[in-house]
Design a protein around this motif. Structure first.
Motif, PDB file in Angstrom:
ATOM      1  N   LEU A  27       0.832  -1.198   0.000  1.00 50.91           N
ATOM      2  CA  LEU A  27       0.000   0.000   0.000  1.00 50.91           C
ATOM      3  C   LEU A  27       0.865   1.246   0.000  1.00 50.91           C
ATOM      4  O   LEU A  27       1.964   1.268   0.561  1.00 50.91           O
ATOM      5  CB  LEU A  27      -0.911   0.024   1.222  1.00 50.91           C
ATOM      6  N   THR A  28       0.352   2.296  -0.631  1.00 54.53           N
ATOM      7  CA  THR A  28       1.022   3.589  -0.617  1.00 54.53           C
ATOM      8  C   THR A  28       0.395   4.478   0.450  1.00 54.53           C
ATOM      9  O   THR A  28      -0.761   4.306   0.842  1.00 54.53           O
ATOM     10  CB  THR A  28       0.925   4.293  -1.984  1.00 54.53           C
ATOM     11  N   THR A  29       1.174   5.444   0.903  1.00 52.09           N
ATOM     12  CA  THR A  29       0.684   6.408   1.873  1.00 52.09           C
ATOM     13  C   THR A  29       1.502   7.688   1.727  1.00 52.09           C
ATOM     14  O   THR A  29       2.303   7.824   0.803  1.00 52.09           O
ATOM     15  CB  THR A  29       0.749   5.838   3.301  1.00 52.09           C
ATOM     16  N   LEU A  30       1.257   8.643   2.608  1.00 52.98           N
ATOM     17  CA  LEU A  30       1.983   9.902   2.595  1.00 52.98           C
ATOM     18  C   LEU A  30       2.451  10.217   3.998  1.00 52.98           C
ATOM     19  O   LEU A  30       1.983   9.615   4.962  1.00 52.98           O
ATOM     20  CB  LEU A  30       1.096  11.049   2.100  1.00 52.98           C
ATOM     21  N   PHE A  64       5.026   8.172  -0.104  1.00 58.04           N
ATOM     22  CA  PHE A  64       5.234   8.932  -1.334  1.00 58.04           C
ATOM     23  C   PHE A  64       4.594  10.310  -1.172  1.00 58.04           C
ATOM     24  O   PHE A  64       3.751  10.507  -0.287  1.00 58.04           O
ATOM     25  CB  PHE A  64       4.551   8.246  -2.529  1.00 58.04           C
ATOM     26  N   PRO A  65       4.926  11.270  -2.027  1.00 55.46           N
ATOM     27  CA  PRO A  65       4.094  12.480  -2.111  1.00 55.46           C
ATOM     28  C   PRO A  65       2.648  12.075  -2.421  1.00 55.46           C
ATOM     29  O   PRO A  65       2.411  11.095  -3.135  1.00 55.46           O
ATOM     30  CB  PRO A  65       4.725  13.252  -3.279  1.00 55.46           C
ATOM     31  N   TRP A  66       1.688  12.839  -1.902  1.00 56.43           N
ATOM     32  CA  TRP A  66       0.302  12.397  -1.911  1.00 56.43           C
ATOM     33  C   TRP A  66      -0.235  12.080  -3.301  1.00 56.43           C
ATOM     34  O   TRP A  66      -0.835  11.019  -3.520  1.00 56.43           O
ATOM     35  CB  TRP A  66      -0.585  13.433  -1.234  1.00 56.43           C
ATOM     36  N   ASN A  67      -0.047  12.964  -4.265  1.00 55.99           N
ATOM     37  CA  ASN A  67      -0.608  12.714  -5.599  1.00 55.99           C
ATOM     38  C   ASN A  67      -0.010  11.462  -6.229  1.00 55.99           C
ATOM     39  O   ASN A  67      -0.701  10.704  -6.915  1.00 55.99           O
ATOM     40  CB  ASN A  67      -0.394  13.928  -6.506  1.00 55.99           C
ATOM     41  N   ARG A  68       1.280  11.232  -5.983  1.00 58.86           N
ATOM     42  CA  ARG A  68       1.899  10.017  -6.507  1.00 58.86           C
ATOM     43  C   ARG A  68       1.359   8.786  -5.789  1.00 58.86           C
ATOM     44  O   ARG A  68       1.128   7.737  -6.413  1.00 58.86           O
ATOM     45  CB  ARG A  68       3.420  10.079  -6.377  1.00 58.86           C
ATOM     46  N   ALA A  69       1.152   8.893  -4.490  1.00 56.74           N
ATOM     47  CA  ALA A  69       0.594   7.767  -3.731  1.00 56.74           C
ATOM     48  C   ALA A  69      -0.766   7.358  -4.289  1.00 56.74           C
ATOM     49  O   ALA A  69      -1.058   6.169  -4.460  1.00 56.74           O
ATOM     50  CB  ALA A  69       0.474   8.141  -2.259  1.00 56.74           C
ATOM     51  N   VAL A  70      -1.607   8.346  -4.593  1.00 53.90           N
ATOM     52  CA  VAL A  70      -2.937   8.081  -5.140  1.00 53.90           C
ATOM     53  C   VAL A  70      -2.835   7.446  -6.521  1.00 53.90           C
ATOM     54  O   VAL A  70      -3.510   6.451  -6.827  1.00 53.90           O
ATOM     55  CB  VAL A  70      -3.760   9.385  -5.190  1.00 53.90           C
ATOM     56  N   ASN A  71      -1.988   8.011  -7.370  1.00 51.00           N
ATOM     57  CA  ASN A  71      -1.875   7.505  -8.739  1.00 51.00           C
ATOM     58  C   ASN A  71      -1.303   6.097  -8.800  1.00 51.00           C
ATOM     59  O   ASN A  71      -1.757   5.259  -9.592  1.00 51.00           O
ATOM     60  CB  ASN A  71      -1.021   8.454  -9.579  1.00 51.00           C
ATOM     61  N   LEU A  72      -0.302   5.805  -7.988  1.00 47.39           N
ATOM     62  CA  LEU A  72       0.267   4.463  -7.965  1.00 47.39           C
ATOM     63  C   LEU A  72      -0.774   3.439  -7.541  1.00 47.39           C
ATOM     64  O   LEU A  72      -0.901   2.369  -8.148  1.00 47.39           O
ATOM     65  CB  LEU A  72       1.468   4.410  -7.016  1.00 47.39           C
ATOM     66  N   ALA A  73      -1.530   3.762  -6.500  1.00 47.17           N
ATOM     67  CA  ALA A  73      -2.531   2.818  -6.001  1.00 47.17           C
ATOM     68  C   ALA A  73      -3.647   2.588  -7.011  1.00 47.17           C
ATOM     69  O   ALA A  73      -4.233   1.502  -7.071  1.00 47.17           O
ATOM     70  CB  ALA A  73      -3.112   3.323  -4.687  1.00 47.17           C
ATOM     71  N   ALA A  74      -3.942   3.601  -7.821  1.00 45.74           N
ATOM     72  CA  ALA A  74      -5.025   3.481  -8.796  1.00 45.74           C
ATOM     73  C   ALA A  74      -4.581   2.818 -10.095  1.00 45.74           C
ATOM     74  O   ALA A  74      -5.383   2.131 -10.748  1.00 45.74           O
ATOM     75  CB  ALA A  74      -5.602   4.857  -9.109  1.00 45.74           C
ATOM     76  N   LYS A  75      -3.292   2.983 -10.463  1.00 46.53           N
ATOM     77  CA  LYS A  75      -2.877   2.617 -11.815  1.00 46.53           C
ATOM     78  C   LYS A  75      -1.780   1.554 -11.888  1.00 46.53           C
ATOM     79  O   LYS A  75      -1.584   0.944 -12.945  1.00 46.53           O
ATOM     80  CB  LYS A  75      -2.396   3.872 -12.551  1.00 46.53           C
ATOM     81  N   ASP A  76      -1.045   1.329 -10.822  1.00 48.23           N
ATOM     82  CA  ASP A  76       0.052   0.371 -10.835  1.00 48.23           C
ATOM     83  C   ASP A  76      -0.370  -0.883 -10.077  1.00 48.23           C
ATOM     84  O   ASP A  76      -0.571  -0.835  -8.862  1.00 48.23           O
ATOM     85  CB  ASP A  76       1.287   1.000 -10.182  1.00 48.23           C
ATOM     86  N   PRO A  77      -0.480  -2.021 -10.762  1.00 50.07           N
ATOM     87  CA  PRO A  77      -0.951  -3.242 -10.099  1.00 50.07           C
ATOM     88  C   PRO A  77      -0.062  -3.709  -8.948  1.00 50.07           C
ATOM     89  O   PRO A  77      -0.497  -4.537  -8.135  1.00 50.07           O
ATOM     90  CB  PRO A  77      -0.960  -4.275 -11.232  1.00 50.07           C
ATOM     91  N   ALA A  78       1.165  -3.178  -8.866  1.00 48.43           N
ATOM     92  CA  ALA A  78       2.046  -3.566  -7.761  1.00 48.43           C
ATOM     93  C   ALA A  78       1.540  -3.056  -6.420  1.00 48.43           C
ATOM     94  O   ALA A  78       1.901  -3.598  -5.366  1.00 48.43           O
ATOM     95  CB  ALA A  78       3.464  -3.042  -8.009  1.00 48.43           C
ATOM     96  N   TRP A  79       0.700  -2.026  -6.452  1.00 55.85           N
ATOM     97  CA  TRP A  79       0.185  -1.405  -5.230  1.00 55.85           C
ATOM     98  C   TRP A  79      -1.319  -1.642  -5.148  1.00 55.85           C
ATOM     99  O   TRP A  79      -2.065  -1.254  -6.049  1.00 55.85           O
ATOM    100  CB  TRP A  79       0.495   0.091  -5.223  1.00 55.85           C
TER     101      TRP A  79
END
Length: 235
Positions: A27-30, A64-79
């Motif tokens: 999971l990503t976070t900020l 991560f920085p917040w916008n990157r955390a959101v984008n990774l979780a939405a678009k990168d299957p690794a997260w």
């Protein structure tokens, strides 16, 4: 809050479910102290990781920085998801959005206004806020009616990069108030050196703006739904 350049992974071993059914989730976070610290620890991380552990999963989190955390979780299957998030129907894939699948609530975030103790800021209803210039953090949800009033130009806002920078602006008299979580405000006033001289000058207004539930926002996929359901089942 300052976004840390240091990314640190935390892992908790699965302790409940049989190993054959255990999943490893990322999971990503900020950085959002005291909920999430620069190293990924903090109250929200502890709640999320321990809930996954109760479900039999190994949860790893990364800052991560917040916008990157959101984008990774939405678009990168690794997260598989991002936290902590307030509920937003426009992002909810089970409502009017398509970005993610919300977990049940695992915590609370009390949100309101901080202002100088010696200024005239006061409010009891949203209409009162049009008289003021209010600081917000760029990219954050605040409260539904407040955000709608910002979007259609009924409120004057100053969008800054962090809660700490917004507090510095209100302390300097550049804006009338800031929207902030109360726990974040108290933590920053106790720990942020740049705010030390303003400890007696700033106050949290007695009228709250909102008390938000905190959620994990899971990837909008079969894997995300399965992880969300395991998480919810362990709450």
């Amino acid at each position: 809050m300052r976004v840390s350049k240091c990314l640190l992974s935390l892992a908790v071993a699965a302790v409940v479910a049989p190993a054959a059914y255990a999943e490893a989730v990322k999971l990503t976070t900020l950085e959002w102290p005291p909920y999430v610290m620069a190293d990924g620890s903090g109250a929200s991380s502890e709640a999320v990781i321990s809930t996954f552990a109760a479900a039999g999963d190994t949860a790893t989190v990364q800052v991560f920085p917040w916008n990157r955390a959101v984008n990774l979780a939405a678009k990168d299957p690794a997260w598989i998801g991002v936290y902590p998030e307030y509920y937003d129907s426009t992002a909810d894939a089970e409502a009017s959005g398509d970005r993610c699948l919300y977990s049940a609530s695992y915590g609370k975030s009390p949100v309101g206004f901080v202002h100088r103790s010696d200024n005239a800021f006061d409010w009891s209803g949203h209409g009162d806020l049009s008289a003021y210039k209010i600081g917000v953090v760029q990219g954050y949800l605040n409260e539904e009616t407040f955000d709608a009033m910002v979007a259609d130009g009924r409120l004057k806002v100053d969008a800054g990069p962090t809660d700490a920078s917004n507090l510095s602006k209100v302390a300097a008299g550049r804006i009338d108030a800031v929207v902030i979580d109360r726990n974040v405000f108290e933590h920053l006033m106790a720990t942020e050196a740049s705010l030390a001289d303003h400890a007696g000058a700033l106050t949290f207004h007695a009228v709250p703006l909102a008390e938000h539930d905190l959620h994990v926002c899971f990837e909008n996929s079969d894997a995300g739904r399965a992880a969300r359901d395991r998480f919810n089942g362990a709450l």
